[in-house]
Enzyme design. Structure first.
Site, PDB file in Angstrom:
ATOM      1  N   HIS A  21       0.866  -1.202   0.000  1.00 45.50           N
ATOM      2  CA  HIS A  21       0.000   0.000   0.000  1.00 45.50           C
ATOM      3  C   HIS A  21       0.892   1.238   0.000  1.00 45.50           C
ATOM      4  O   HIS A  21       1.496   1.568   1.025  1.00 45.50           O
ATOM      5  CB  HIS A  21      -0.883   0.009   1.252  1.00 45.50           C
ATOM      6  CG  HIS A  21      -1.859   1.145   1.303  1.00 45.50           C
ATOM      7  ND1 HIS A  21      -3.193   0.961   1.544  1.00 45.50           N
ATOM      8  CD2 HIS A  21      -1.704   2.484   1.153  1.00 45.50           C
ATOM      9  CE1 HIS A  21      -3.815   2.131   1.545  1.00 45.50           C
ATOM     10  NE2 HIS A  21      -2.922   3.080   1.313  1.00 45.50           N
ATOM     11  N   LYS A 107      -9.542  -0.401  -5.426  1.00 44.91           N
ATOM     12  CA  LYS A 107      -9.567   0.275  -4.129  1.00 44.91           C
ATOM     13  C   LYS A 107     -10.924   0.911  -3.866  1.00 44.91           C
ATOM     14  O   LYS A 107     -11.441   1.652  -4.699  1.00 44.91           O
ATOM     15  CB  LYS A 107      -8.475   1.353  -4.109  1.00 44.91           C
ATOM     16  CG  LYS A 107      -8.401   2.182  -2.841  1.00 44.91           C
ATOM     17  CD  LYS A 107      -7.802   1.427  -1.669  1.00 44.91           C
ATOM     18  CE  LYS A 107      -7.914   2.196  -0.368  1.00 44.91           C
ATOM     19  NZ  LYS A 107      -6.787   3.034  -0.091  1.00 44.91           N
ATOM     20  N   HIS A 144     -10.475   1.210   2.222  1.00 45.10           N
ATOM     21  CA  HIS A 144     -10.232   2.258   3.217  1.00 45.10           C
ATOM     22  C   HIS A 144     -11.412   2.161   4.190  1.00 45.10           C
ATOM     23  O   HIS A 144     -12.520   2.565   3.860  1.00 45.10           O
ATOM     24  CB  HIS A 144     -10.156   3.649   2.567  1.00 45.10           C
ATOM     25  CG  HIS A 144      -9.855   4.720   3.566  1.00 45.10           C
ATOM     26  ND1 HIS A 144      -8.644   5.369   3.632  1.00 45.10           N
ATOM     27  CD2 HIS A 144     -10.587   5.229   4.594  1.00 45.10           C
ATOM     28  CE1 HIS A 144      -8.650   6.242   4.632  1.00 45.10           C
ATOM     29  NE2 HIS A 144      -9.824   6.180   5.228  1.00 45.10           N
ATOM     30  N   HIS A 182      -4.400  -0.360   6.218  1.00 37.75           N
ATOM     31  CA  HIS A 182      -3.877   0.466   7.317  1.00 37.75           C
ATOM     32  C   HIS A 182      -4.749   0.416   8.559  1.00 37.75           C
ATOM     33  O   HIS A 182      -5.306   1.432   8.978  1.00 37.75           O
ATOM     34  CB  HIS A 182      -3.657   1.917   6.858  1.00 37.75           C
ATOM     35  CG  HIS A 182      -4.721   2.492   5.961  1.00 37.75           C
ATOM     36  ND1 HIS A 182      -6.055   2.510   6.290  1.00 37.75           N
ATOM     37  CD2 HIS A 182      -4.647   3.077   4.742  1.00 37.75           C
ATOM     38  CE1 HIS A 182      -6.744   3.074   5.327  1.00 37.75           C
ATOM     39  NE2 HIS A 182      -5.909   3.426   4.371  1.00 37.75           N
ATOM     40  N   ASP A 255       1.541   2.741   3.525  1.00 37.95           N
ATOM     41  CA  ASP A 255       0.675   3.921   3.339  1.00 37.95           C
ATOM     42  C   ASP A 255       1.513   5.196   3.294  1.00 37.95           C
ATOM     43  O   ASP A 255       1.047   6.270   3.705  1.00 37.95           O
ATOM     44  CB  ASP A 255      -0.400   4.026   4.422  1.00 37.95           C
ATOM     45  CG  ASP A 255      -1.544   4.942   3.998  1.00 37.95           C
ATOM     46  OD1 ASP A 255      -1.644   5.268   2.796  1.00 37.95           O
ATOM     47  OD2 ASP A 255      -2.326   5.345   4.873  1.00 37.95           O
TER      48      ASP A 255
END
Ligand code: DOR
Ligand code: ZN
Length: 358
Positions: A21, A107, A144, A182, A255
């Protein structure tokens, strides 16, 4: 692993890792930051939240070419491209992109959840036809995981996303491979651990190192602001336990998200921490502190490719237990970026690719 007489490791040679990522940006920023990632990692999952976002196969191919053109000569690095899901993206575009090897994954940004997410998905059910196709193809969905409901406290947005959205999504698509990106909470760790093998999660270096106090230490610290925002100490400790546990559902994803200094030090500063210059060294320090250095390789170089169904890298990299001062700043075109751990002394130094191989 080479050890001293007291048993402490001084040199680590591990299989070359990948970053599952990363934000490589575009233009002048891309040419500066891409080599920070490429010198450490063999491959990286490249986030599509550009302006405009990467929503077509043609846009992803063109972006991939710009990334390749920005690489330092001789640096072997494979960018793995992702599609940015919108309410109106065509399932056929996703299928074509995956089939031709351009898209590795897609994503899901909930609309307005973060940087350049304005065109994200407003309601998960709108992309059910796309998810149906992805499930059939075995194409991973990268999530996300935050709700954008303003009634939900910013520190609860991940946990509420899991309850309200992720649970429903996994029930509707039980064979879909999903990466919760994340992760920042104890709740996310527990949820991923309890879920079936189709759910994995990435863990960043910064969420292993800072808790939410760090953003306010002696004053406001915009360079430690990212999304999902860092949480309480107990969450950081849960992430450290998960990352170092050896559980194959957890793997490396930095990230790394650079923003020009003026975009961070502003009356409305952007979310994102630029950790690429210190990524592997930061992970190595965390694993050492947790007494789990022997598990760093699996977290960094094995769990990710196995989840994605990709081959393991055959090269190796070297880390040495020699202190190094992290860079204070990086110059980009006519501005600067402040990296994570700026000016701090790192316990480990990344020495590059191992000449002798793995
Ligand atoms: O902190 C973040 N920065 N979180 C994201 O989700 C996006 C990223 C960025 O692109 O800057
Ligand atoms: Zn990101």
């Amino acid at each position: 692993m080479i050890k001293t007489a007291t048993g402490a490791a001084t040199r680590l040679v591990i299989r070359q890792p990948d970053d599952w990522h990363v934000h490589l940006r575009d233009g002048a920023m891309l040419s500066t930051v891409v080599n920070e990632t490429a010198r450490q990692f063999a491959r990286a999952i490249v986030m599509p939240n550009l302006i405009p976002p990467v929503t077509t196969v043609a846009a992803a191919e063109a972006y991939r070419s710009r990334i390749q053109a920005a690489l330092a000569p001789g640096l072997a690095f494979t960018p793995l491209m992702t599609a940015y899901l919108t309410d109106t993206i065509e399932p056929g575009e996703i299928e074509r992109g995956f089939g031709s090897g351009v898209f590795t994954a897609a994503k899901l940004y909930p609309a307005h959840a973060t940087t350049n997410a304005a065109q994200g998905v407003t309601d998960i059910e709108r992309i059910y036809p796309v998810l149906e196709v992805m499930q059939r193809l075995g194409m991973p969905l990268l999530v996300h995981g935050e709700v954008v409901d303003h009634h939900v406290d910013v520190f609860d947005r991940e946990a509420v996303f899991i309850e309200r959205v992720l649970t429903k999504l996994l029930a509707a698509f039980p064979a879909l491979r999903v990466v919760l990106e994340h992760i920042t909470t104890e709740e996310a760790v527990a949820f991923v651990e309890a879920a079936g093998p189709n759910l994995g999660a990435t863990i960043t270096p910064h969420h292993l190192v800072i808790n939410r106090n760090a953003m306010f230490e002696g004053g406001i610290r915009p360079h430690l602001y990212c999304l999902p925002v860092a949480k309480r100490e107990r969450h950081r400790l849960a992430l450290r336990r998960a990352a170092t546990s050896g559980n194959p559902k957890f793997f490396l994803g930095t990230d790394s998200a650079p923003h020009a200094v003026g975009e961070k030090e502003s009356d409305c500063g952007c979310a994102g921490i630029f950790n690429a210059p210190v990524a592997l060294e930061t992970y190595a320090a965390v694993f050492e502190e947790e007494g789990a250095l022997e598990r760093l390789e699996a977290f960094a170089a094995e769990h990710g490719p196995r989840f994605y169904g990709l081959p393991l890298n055959t090269g190796a990299i070297v880390l040495e237990r020699t202190p190094r001062r992290a860079p204070s700043t990086m110059v980009v075109a006519n501005t600067r970026i402040i990296p994570f751990q700026a000016n701090a002394t790192l316990a480990w130094t990344f020495r590059g690719r191992s000449i002798g191989g793995y």
